[in-house]
Design a protein around this motif. Structure first.
Motif, short mmCIF file in Angstrom:
data_model
loop_
_atom_site.label_atom_id
_atom_site.label_comp_id
_atom_site.label_asym_id
_atom_site.label_seq_id
_atom_site.Cartn_x
_atom_site.Cartn_y
_atom_site.Cartn_z
N MET A 239 46.51 42.11 44.79
CA MET A 239 46.55 43.22 44.08
C MET A 239 48.26 42.27 43.45
SD MET A 239 46.02 45.72 41.70
CE MET A 239 45.35 47.20 42.93
N GLU A 240 48.62 42.11 44.48
CA GLU A 240 50.39 41.65 43.65
C GLU A 240 50.59 40.15 43.54
OE1 GLU A 240 53.50 42.97 43.90
OE2 GLU A 240 52.88 44.68 45.81
N LYS A 241 49.30 39.55 43.41
CA LYS A 241 49.28 38.23 42.87
C LYS A 241 48.74 38.03 41.57
CE LYS A 241 45.48 35.33 45.28
NZ LYS A 241 44.74 34.29 45.59
N ALA A 242 48.06 39.21 41.26
CA ALA A 242 46.98 39.75 40.16
C ALA A 242 48.23 39.25 39.47
CB ALA A 242 46.00 40.43 40.13
N LYS A 243 49.28 40.24 39.64
CA LYS A 243 50.85 40.82 38.58
C LYS A 243 51.22 39.84 38.43
CE LYS A 243 52.43 44.50 40.30
NZ LYS A 243 52.99 45.36 40.79
#
Length: 465
Positions: A239-243
Motif C-alpha cells: 500500500m505504501e509503495k503504491a502511494k
C-alpha cells in the motif's frame, strides 16, 4: 509444520487441564505448567478460567513464588492493588532478588500514575534480571507515559540492543524519533539496525515510511521492495509503495501495487479509490469511473468516494450527475466546507443561483475563508439583487482581507447601487489606492455604476494624482 517438543508439551498440558475440568477429576500439574496455563487464559481474555486454574495451582503448590507472582498479576489486572502490594511485600521478604517482584511493584506504581517511582523499581529489576530487553521495554513505556520521548527512545534502543527481534520496541523507537521530529536521525538508526538484522521486514517498512515522510520517494520504494521481498504478503508495504509511485506520477506501477493489496485481502475502499484516481490521470476515464463506483459500492459511507465521482463529472462538465453525487457526499458529511463549495460551484454552473448562494454561505459557515469563496458568494447575492446582504458579506470578508482591492471595488459598486455616495467614494478611493488598474471590475460587475459621469470623473481625478 512440525511442532517443537515444548509446544507439544504446552498443548498437552492445556488439553489435560480442560479435560480435568470436564470430568471433575483432580490431576497433578507442576507449578510451571500451571503458570503457562493461567497466562494462556489471561492472554485469551478468559479471566474466569485463569482464576479457576490459579485456585487449583495454589492448592497443589501453596509455596510456589512463581504462582504467587501470577496471582499478583491477576490482582493488578482486577485493580486490587492493595492486595497485590501486600502479597508482593510478603514475597519480597522471602526473595528480595527476584526481578519479577520489582516489575510487578513498578506495574502497580504505573497504574497509580507514579511513573518516576515505577522507573526506579525497574532500574532495580535490571540488577537481577536475565531478560534485559523486557525491562528496558517496560522502562521505555513508563517514559512514554511521562511524555519524555528522548529517554523513552534511549530505553527502546537499549531493548533492541538486547533483542533485535522485539518488534514492539522497534515500532516504539520509530514513534519516538518521529514525535521528536528527528526523521533523518531515524533513517540513520534504521540503516544501522538493518545492517545487523537485514531480514526484518518491519525495519524496511518503517524505513520506507520515513523516506516517504521526507519526500525521498525513490528511496521509499526501494525500502518497501525489500519489505515485500522478505514477506510477499506484507499488505501495508504494498500500500505504501503504491502511494510512493503515485507521488512519482508512475501510475501504472501504483496500480500494480494497489492491485496486489486487493489480491492479499478484501478490497479496501481506499485502494479502489486510489486506483480510480490513477486511471483518471492516465486518461482512462472508463476504468476510473469503474473503480470510483466500486469504491462507493464497497463503502457507501465513504464521502471521499462520492466526491471523487463528483469531481470526475465536473471535469466532464456533466453538472447534472456531479450535483447528484455531491449531494450523496453531503448526506454523509454535511459540515464539510469543501463539499459545500463544490455544491455551490456546480449549482452556479447550472444557473441555480439561489442554491449556489446557499452553498457558498454554508461553506463559509463551516470555515471556508478563501477569498474566491467570499467573492463568488457576493457576486451571486448581487445578481439576485440582495445588495444589503452582499455588503454585509463583504464587510465580513474584509476582516480576513483588510487590504484586498477586489473587496473594496465591490463595496464601492454596491454602495453606488444603493446611492450611498459617501461610503461608495470611500471604498472606491481605497480600491484605486490598492490597485488602480483593476477599476475595470466596476465596468464588468456594475455597468450601471460605471456609466455614471460622477464615477468616471472620480477615477480620472484619482489617475491624475
Amino acid at each position: 509444520m512440525q511442532l517443537s517438543n515444548e509446544e507439544e508439551d504446552y498443548n498437552l498440558s492445556l488439553s489435560k487441564f480442560e479435560s480435568m475440568l470436564k470430568t471433575n477429576k483432580v490431576l497433578f500439574f507442576d507449578s510451571e505448567e500451571f503458570e503457562e496455563i493461567i497466562l494462556h487464559y489471561l492472554d485469551m481474555g478468559k479471566a474466569a478460567l485463569a482464576k479457576k486454574a490459579l485456585k487449583l495451582a495454589l492448592e497443589q503448590h501453596p509455596k510456589s513464588t512463581g504462582l504467587k507472582l501470577v496471582q499478583v498479576e491477576m490482582l493488578v489486572y482486577d485493580d486490587k492493588l492493595e492486595l497485590a502490594e501486600k502479597l508482593l511485600n510478603e514475597l519480597y521478604a522471602i526473595e528480595p532478588t527476584n526481578e519479577e517482584i520489582y516489575i510487578q511493584k513498578a506495574n502497580i506504581c504505573s497504574k497509580r500514575d507514579q511513573h518516576e517511582k515505577a522507573v526506579e523499581l525497574l532500574q532495580t529489576a535490571l540488577k537481577y534480571t536475565d531478560d534485559y530487553a523486557d525491562v528496558y521495554n517496560l522502562i521505555g513505556m513508563e517514559y512514554l507515559f511521562m511524555d519524555n520521548l528522548e529517554l523513552a527512545k534511549e530505553s527502546f534502543i537499549k531493548c533492541l540492543e538486547e533483542d533485535l527481534e522485539d518488534q514492539s520496541a522497534l515500532y516504539n523507537v520509530v514513534y519516538c524519533f518521529e514525535f521528536l521530529d528527528q526523521n533523518q536521525e531515524a533513517i540513520t538508526y534504521l540503516n544501522k539496525y538493518i545492517d545487523k538484522n537485514p531480514y526484518s521486514e518491519i525495519a524496511w517498512h518503517q524505513l520506507g515510511r520515513l523516506h516517504y515522510g521526507v519526500k525521498e520517494y525513490e528511496n521509499a520504494i526501494r525500502a518497501f521492495d525489500y519489505a515485500t521481498l522478505i514477506d510477499d504478503e506484507f499488505l501495508g508495504a504494498f500500500m505504501e509503495k503504491a502511494k510512493a509511485f503515485e507521488r512519482l506520477k508512475k501510475y501504472e506501477k501504483a496500480i500494480e501495487s494497489y492491485s496486489r493489496t486487493i489480491e492479499l485481502d478484501d478490497a479496501t475502499s481506499y485502494a479502489l479509490l486510489r486506483m480510480g484516481k490513477c486511471y483518471e490521470r492516465l486518461g482512462n476515464k472508463a476504468l476510473a469511473l469503474k473503480y470510483f463506483n466500486q469504491t462507493v459500492h464497497e463503502d457507501p459511507l465513504l464521502d471521499k468516494g462520492w466526491i471523487a465521482i463528483t469531481d470526475f463529472y465536473v471535469r466532464q462538465k456533466n453538472y447534472q450527475k456531479a450535483l447528484f453525487y455531491v449531494n450523496k457526499a453531503l448526506a454523509i458529511d454535511n459540515q464539510n466546507r469543501l463539499y459545500w463549495k463544490r455544491f455551490a460551484t456546480i449549482n452556479k454552473q447550472m444557473n441555480f443561483f439561489e442554491e449556489a448562494e446557499f452553498g457558498y454561505r454554508k461553506a463559509v459557515e463551516f470555515g471556508d475563508t478563501e477569498l474566491d469563496t467570499w467573492l463568488f458568494w457576493v457576486d451571486i447575492l448581487q445578481f439576485l439583487g440582495e445588495f444589503e446582504s452582499a455588503i454585509q458579506t463583504l464587510l465580513q470578508a474584509s476582516e480576513y482581507f483588510p487590504e484586498e482591492n477586489e473587496v473594496e471595488y465591490r463595496l464601492a459598486g454596491l454602495y453606488f447601487m444603493l446611492t450611498d455616495n459617501t461610503k461608495a467614494k470611500f471604498h472606491l478611493s481605497n480600491a484605486l489606492r490598492l490597485n488602480f488598474d483593476n477599476y475595470i471590475l466596476l465596468e464588468d460587475l456594475f455597468p450601471v455604476v460605471w456609466a455614471k459621469k460622477m464615477v468616471q470623473n472620480y477615477i480620472a481625478k484619482h489617475k491624475k494624482k
